[in-house]
Design an enzyme around this catalytic site. Structure first.
Site: not given
Ligand code: DAT
Ligand code: MG
Length: 150
Positions: A10, A50, A113, A116, A127
């Site tokens: 990222k 997303y 973070n 991805h 994806e």
């Molecule tokens: P991951 O990236 O671990 O697969 P995810 O798919 O649940 O996590 O979410 C995609 C991204 O969205 C994640 O990397 C960071 C953001 N995100 C997820 N939950 C969030 C939250 N509660 N508040 C803010 N950003 C969040």
């Molecule tokens: Mg995810």
């Protein structure tokens, strides 16, 4: 089972000069690179990637973050690639990610973070196809494959 996963280094990770370190971890784990490019994601592709998070309150911030600067996208293949890559990445919230994972070693906040990784076999295929044309993916065998795959 051989699976495919889409990894995105990222914008924060690219800006911080962590691209090589992140690629190294997947490479040394044994996952095979089948596609890789440096690009800046546009809004349309970000919203498609997303889409499952469209109704979440953080959706706009998430899209703005991923389009904010260049990324490196990587398609990886290997045994249990989805789970293996996610374990190497660490928990979604870096402050809760285990030490030794990418997020646990380099991150603190959920909106920064670093990386991805696809979350299911089905999404891995979708994806990878969202980011790579068929002719951008290379089918190859590494000489070391028999030492990594049984
Ligand atoms: P991951 O990236 O671990 O697969 P995810 O798919 O649940 O996590 O979410 C995609 C991204 O969205 C994640 O990397 C960071 C953001 N995100 C997820 N939950 C969030 C939250 N509660 N508040 C803010 N950003 C969040
Ligand atoms: Mg995810």
């Amino acid at each position: 089972m051989a699976e495919r996963t889409l990894i995105i280094v990222k914008p924060d990770a690219v800006q911080r000069g962590l691209t090589g370190e992140i690629i190294k971890r997947f490479e040394q784990r044994g996952l095979r690179i089948i596609g890789m490019k440096f690009m800046q994601i546009n809004n349309e592709l970000a919203e498609k990637h997303y889409d499952v998070h469209r109704d979440r309150p953080f959706f706009t911030d998430l899209v703005n973050y991923i389009v904010s600067a260049p990324v490196v996208v990587i398609a990886l293949e290997g045994t249990d690639a989805i789970k293996a890559a996610r374990n190497t990445i660490g928990a979604t919230k870096p402050s809760e990610s285990a030490a030794g994972t990418i997020r646990g070693d380099y991150g603190l906040e959920i909106g920064r973070n670093l990386v991805h990784g696809s979350d299911s076999v089905e999404n891995g295929e979708i994806e990878v196809a969202n980011f790579f044309m068929d002719d951008e993916l290379v089918a190859w065998e590494r000489n070391v494959d028999p030492w990594i795959f049984e």
